[in-house]
Enzyme design. Structure first.
Site, short mmCIF file in Angstrom:
data_model
loop_
_atom_site.label_atom_id
_atom_site.label_comp_id
_atom_site.label_asym_id
_atom_site.label_seq_id
_atom_site.Cartn_x
_atom_site.Cartn_y
_atom_site.Cartn_z
N TYR A 61 0.98 -1.01 0.05
CA TYR A 61 -0.10 -0.01 0.03
C TYR A 61 0.70 1.24 0.07
O TYR A 61 0.50 2.09 -0.56
CB TYR A 61 -0.99 -0.11 0.98
CG TYR A 61 -2.12 -0.93 0.99
CD1 TYR A 61 -3.04 -0.72 -0.06
CD2 TYR A 61 -2.21 -2.23 1.57
CE1 TYR A 61 -4.01 -1.80 -0.39
CE2 TYR A 61 -3.30 -3.19 1.34
CZ TYR A 61 -4.14 -2.94 0.17
OH TYR A 61 -5.08 -3.75 -0.06
N HIS A 114 -14.67 1.20 -0.38
CA HIS A 114 -13.42 0.22 0.20
C HIS A 114 -12.28 1.13 0.82
O HIS A 114 -11.27 0.48 0.72
CB HIS A 114 -13.04 -0.50 -1.34
CG HIS A 114 -13.70 -1.36 -1.68
ND1 HIS A 114 -13.57 -2.25 -2.95
CD2 HIS A 114 -15.04 -2.02 -1.21
CE1 HIS A 114 -14.77 -2.93 -3.11
NE2 HIS A 114 -15.39 -2.79 -2.23
N CYS A 141 0.49 6.43 16.20
CA CYS A 141 -0.72 7.17 15.96
C CYS A 141 -0.57 8.36 16.62
O CYS A 141 -0.46 8.62 17.78
CB CYS A 141 -1.69 6.32 16.49
SG CYS A 141 -3.60 7.05 16.54
N CYS A 144 -3.52 8.59 19.52
CA CYS A 144 -3.61 7.92 20.77
C CYS A 144 -2.07 7.60 21.22
O CYS A 144 -1.80 7.37 22.39
CB CYS A 144 -4.37 6.49 20.83
SG CYS A 144 -3.68 5.31 19.90
N THR A 182 -16.03 -1.41 -13.86
CA THR A 182 -15.92 -2.46 -12.71
C THR A 182 -16.33 -3.80 -13.37
O THR A 182 -16.99 -4.02 -14.17
CB THR A 182 -16.55 -2.15 -11.62
OG1 THR A 182 -16.70 -3.12 -10.53
CG2 THR A 182 -18.19 -1.67 -11.94
P1 OAD Z 1 -11.30 -5.03 -11.98
O1 OAD Z 1 -9.63 -4.90 -12.15
O2 OAD Z 1 -12.09 -6.24 -11.31
O3 OAD Z 1 -12.20 -4.60 -13.08
C1 OAD Z 1 -11.84 -3.53 -13.79
C2 OAD Z 1 -12.87 -3.35 -15.05
O4 OAD Z 1 -12.55 -2.28 -15.65
C3 OAD Z 1 -12.86 -4.45 -15.88
O5 OAD Z 1 -13.96 -4.99 -16.28
C4 OAD Z 1 -12.40 -3.85 -17.43
O6 OAD Z 1 -12.70 -4.63 -18.36
C5 OAD Z 1 -12.52 -2.44 -17.18
N1 OAD Z 1 -11.80 -1.57 -17.78
C6 OAD Z 1 -10.42 -1.63 -17.85
N2 OAD Z 1 -9.88 -0.53 -18.40
C7 OAD Z 1 -10.97 0.34 -18.86
C8 OAD Z 1 -11.11 1.52 -19.44
N3 OAD Z 1 -10.29 2.23 -19.85
N4 OAD Z 1 -12.47 2.05 -19.71
C9 OAD Z 1 -13.35 1.42 -19.25
N5 OAD Z 1 -13.52 -0.01 -18.62
C10 OAD Z 1 -12.28 -0.26 -18.35
O7 OAD Z 1 -11.57 -3.82 -10.98
P2 OAD Z 1 -12.75 -3.47 -10.00
O8 OAD Z 1 -13.96 -3.90 -10.66
O9 OAD Z 1 -12.74 -2.02 -9.55
O10 OAD Z 1 -10.94 -4.41 -3.92
O11 OAD Z 1 -12.50 -4.54 -8.74
C11 OAD Z 1 -13.35 -4.38 -7.65
C12 OAD Z 1 -12.58 -4.72 -6.20
O12 OAD Z 1 -11.85 -5.84 -6.43
C13 OAD Z 1 -11.70 -3.55 -5.90
O13 OAD Z 1 -12.10 -2.48 -5.36
C14 OAD Z 1 -10.55 -4.33 -5.01
C15 OAD Z 1 -10.38 -5.62 -5.97
O14 OAD Z 1 -9.95 -6.51 -5.22
C16 OAD Z 1 -10.33 -4.26 -2.64
O15 OAD Z 1 -8.94 -4.09 -2.63
C17 OAD Z 1 -10.88 -4.59 -1.29
#
Ligand code: OAD
Length: 242
Positions: A61, A114, A141, A144, A182
């Site tokens: 991170y 998230h 921290c 605290c 997403t």
């Molecule tokens: P993903 O990496 O799972 O999905 C990204 C999506 O964006 C995919 O469906 C791609 O097709 C699409 N994509 C990529 N580039 C793009 C662009 N230029 N324009 C439009 N679409 C595009 O990411 P998330 O769905 O955000 O959680 O993942 C959900 C969660 O899983 C995240 O918040 C994270 C991860 O594990 C945690 O870390 C808790």
């Protein structure tokens, strides 16, 4: 087809994922060059992984936070902010992204379900605080004054996302639900489209490809977020109804 929505009573919920920030240069998680290709999410993004190897988690991170300084918001972030500002109705933005590109793109309201890279959570006093560029188990921290209790303020697998009650109310009242960039594989966000539709909303997916959840949407805008969001925002601001 739902009633036209282009007046002050209209309510839009926008959900963004990693695809919204991809064109800024931040890796998504599950695309072929995605973050989870080089890292096992179960060794990074779980409370158990943090307990087993906190240094690895801090390193991951801290690197993501440092990378944020090298990237800029793209036009998808800016166009969403323009819609929030200029649309006559309510536009609620909820993001799964932990970057700050929506804020830097001009959004005054962003719900980070998230968590945020820019914050840390103290396990001793439960404070959520602004994070320095890098921190680890030795960091004290500022609230605290205890060392060793700070973790990234990121919602990991197995944890409950932030702000679920207010997100639920917005979904129950929205006329239009838009998911941008997403993959639709991580719940509860993946269930938002069904939740909004169960209350009568029209649903649009913006993605460079059809996601796993594509059949749940009424309409698909296939292409890069920068190009597709600009077109959609222009339509909404010029009074298009859905
Ligand atoms: P993903 O990496 O799972 O999905 C990204 C999506 O964006 C995919 O469906 C791609 O097709 C699409 N994509 C990529 N580039 C793009 C662009 N230029 N324009 C439009 N679409 C595009 O990411 P998330 O769905 O955000 O959680 O993942 C959900 C969660 O899983 C995240 O918040 C994270 C991860 O594990 C945690 O870390 C808790």
């Amino acid at each position: 087809m739902p009633a036209p929505i282009n007046d002050a009573s209209a309510r839009i919920v926008i959900l963004t994922g990693a695809g919204a920030s991809a064109e800024s240069g931040l890796q998504t998680f599950r695309d072929s060059d995605g973050l989870w290709e080089g890292h096992d999410p179960m060794e990074i993004a779980t409370p158990e992984a943090f307990a087993r190897n906190p240094q690895r988690v801090y390193r991951f991170y801290n690197a993501r936070r440092a990378q944020l300084e090298q990237v800029q918001p793209n036009s998808a972030h800016r166009e969403i902010a323009r819609l929030q500002d200029a649309y006559p109705g309510d536009v609620f933005l909820v993001t799964q992204n932990v970057d700050n590109l929506h804020e830097r793109g001009g959004s005054a309201q962003v719900c980070h379900m998230h968590g945020e890279l820019g914050r840390m959570l103290c396990l001793n006093c439960c404070a959520r605080l602004p994070a320095p560029q890098a921190f680890d188990a030795q960091t004290v921290c500022p609230k605290c004054m205890a060392p060793g209790g700070l973790r990234p303020d990121i919602v990991w697998f197995g944890e409950v996302p932030y702000n679920m009650p207010s997100i639920g109310s917005k979904l129950a009242a929205c006329d239009l639900f838009i998911a941008i960039g997403t993959s639709g594989v991580v719940y509860p966000a993946a269930g938002f489209v069904q939740e909004a539709r169960a209350h009568g909303a029209y649903a649009i997916e913006v993605n460079k490809a059809h996601s796993d959840l594509a059949p749940a949407f009424h309409e698909h805008r296939v292409g890069n977020a920068t190009e597709q969001v600009a077109l959609l925002v222009e339509e909404l601001l010029s009074g298009a109804s859905f």
